[in-house]
Scaffold this active site. Structure first.
Site, PDB file in Angstrom:
ATOM      1  N   VAL A 157       3.672  -6.011  -5.559  1.00 36.64           N
ATOM      2  CA  VAL A 157       3.067  -6.580  -4.352  1.00 36.64           C
ATOM      3  C   VAL A 157       1.606  -6.923  -4.628  1.00 36.64           C
ATOM      4  CG1 VAL A 157       2.693  -6.228  -1.882  1.00 36.64           C
ATOM      5  CG2 VAL A 157       4.605  -5.086  -3.017  1.00 36.64           C
ATOM      6  N   ASP A 167      -8.702  13.944   1.522  1.00 39.29           N
ATOM      7  CA  ASP A 167      -8.739  13.261   0.232  1.00 39.29           C
ATOM      8  C   ASP A 167      -7.631  13.825  -0.649  1.00 39.29           C
ATOM      9  OD1 ASP A 167      -9.287  12.021  -2.122  1.00 39.29           O
ATOM     10  OD2 ASP A 167     -11.298  12.849  -2.385  1.00 39.29           O
ATOM     11  N   LYS A 221       5.071   9.681 -10.237  1.00 35.28           N
ATOM     12  CA  LYS A 221       6.139   9.243  -9.329  1.00 35.28           C
ATOM     13  C   LYS A 221       7.442   9.993  -9.600  1.00 35.28           C
ATOM     14  CE  LYS A 221       3.770   6.296  -6.976  1.00 35.28           C
ATOM     15  NZ  LYS A 221       3.442   6.587  -5.547  1.00 35.28           N
ATOM     16  N   THR A 280      -1.390  -6.290  -3.714  1.00 37.90           N
ATOM     17  CA  THR A 280      -2.256  -5.356  -3.007  1.00 37.90           C
ATOM     18  C   THR A 280      -3.618  -5.308  -3.692  1.00 37.90           C
ATOM     19  OG1 THR A 280      -1.508  -3.507  -4.378  1.00 37.90           O
ATOM     20  CG2 THR A 280      -0.267  -3.955  -2.352  1.00 37.90           C
TER      21      THR A 280
END
Length: 376
Positions: free
Chosen positions: A270, A115, A233, A272
């Protein structure tokens, strides 16, 4: 008898086409325009393929979205795939793995519990992986895991008290690579090792406070949670750049050059499950609205297969074998970084120092809780 019938039908259609040629022309133009626009929004596709028989690839976030498509691609190429899951696989996951093995004719698809939102879970898995003699083979690590909370949702934390998006998008992968470093360095000199990590354009918005990495002492940006993801990020890209540079500076016992290549892939926007959760605000009514607007999403956004093309390119293209610099790939092409901090060694050292301190504090608090429970 059949010939007169066919002749009658052909004549009828011919006359109908002549009579309504204007309508047919307009319809053809409309369909062609939509098809061309959809082709453009789907982005570029890679043409590279690669034989990966015998290679061992570790994948995070491989149970849904882009990660699931990447896993299927790797399995079809013959790689041994190790999928890292948050929990022990349930019956649905077991059935999916069995079906994937059957469809790809590849029995070397496994799952492990790791995890990424839990530093202790990552340490447990990574320590078990490196505790092996001789060093286990590892050809590639693909980091596809990611969490983006919907707007107007309250701050979410892990059981260890770390902000969920920061933990999953940066701190977990950081902990994983930090512990697996000896395995990566210890691969034979002739073996090419690639690290492929998912990023997104939100890294441009990143504004990291080294004294408060997960914004625990700052107001949580409920209206714009992507700012937290942007921090994560930016941090991940900075660390990966530094990771590659330190690998190149590392002197191998066999004196062979570094054969590690780091690629950061930006899939774009995208459709998703994560995107669906964000645009629906995590609500049932939002999901209903998302379904009503499905033609709009289909036309403007990529599907998971098209979104994974940059990952396929990073995995298969031979051009990265000759590139020593960590690179960012967007639309199957190498692009420049939009933040200068990524290539700044001083910024990277501050980040690593702060991240190490945060992980140490998390593990220290866990030990204290464990001691308290044992005394009860």
């Amino acid at each position: 008898m059949p010939i007169p019938i066919i002749a009658h039908i052909a004549q009828f259609k011919y006359e109908h086409l002549i009579t309504h040629w204007a309508q047919y022309t307009k319809a053809a133009i409309a369909v062609s325009t939509i098809a061309a626009f959809k082709f453009w929004t789907s982005g570029r596709t890679t043409t590279w393929e690669r034989k990966m028989n015998g290679m061992v690839v570790m994948v995070t976030g491989g149970s849904s979205g882009i990660g699931q498509v990447v896993v299927e691609k790797l399995a079809s190429l013959g790689a041994q795939v190790v999928i890292l899951l948050r929990t022990e696989p349930d019956q649905f996951t077991v059935d999916y793995i069995m079906d994937l093995r059957k469809r790809t004719k590849n029995q070397l698809i496994y799952t492990e519990v790791c995890d990424l939102s839990s530093m202790l879970s990552v340490r447990k898995f990574a320590t078990k992986w490196i505790d092996c003699t001789p060093i286990r083979r590892l050809d590639m690590i693909v980091l596809c895991s990611g969490v983006l909370l919907p707007p107007f949702m309250d701050r979410q934390t892990t059981e260890e008290g770390v902000e969920l998006q920061w933990a999953t998008n940066f701190l977990g992968p950081y902990q994983l690579l930090r512990i697996l470093r000896p395995v990566i360095y210890g691969q034979p000199g002739h073996r090419e090792v690639r690290i492929v990590a998912a990023t997104c354009s939100s890294y441009i918005l990143g504004n990291i406070d080294f004294n408060d990495l997960d914004l625990s002492n700052h107001p949580y940006p409920r209206k714009s949670p992507w700012k937290v993801v942007g921090n994560a990020k930016l941090a991940l890209m900075t660390y990966l750049y530094d990771f590659q540079k330190k690998a190149e500076a590392h002197e191998r016992p066999d004196k062979m050059p570094c054969n590690l290549h780091t690629i950061m892939a930006n899939p774009g926007v995208v459709r998703t499950p994560g995107f669906r959760r964000v645009v629906s605000f995590g609500k049932v009514w939002g999901l209903f609205l998302y379904l009503l607007l499905w033609p709009f999403w289909w036309l403007l956004l990529k599907g998971t297969i098209h979104g994974a093309q940059s990952f396929f390119h990073a995995i298969c293209s031979p051009e990265f074998a000759s590139i020593t610099q960590p690179v960012l790939v967007n639309e199957c092409s190498i692009v420049e970084y939009s933040r200068k901090e990524i290539t700044d060694p001083e910024f990277a050292e501050k980040l690593i120092k702060a991240a190490d301190a945060q992980i140490d504090e998390v593990e220290k608090q866990y030990k204290k809780k464990k001691i308290k429970k044992s005394k009860k």
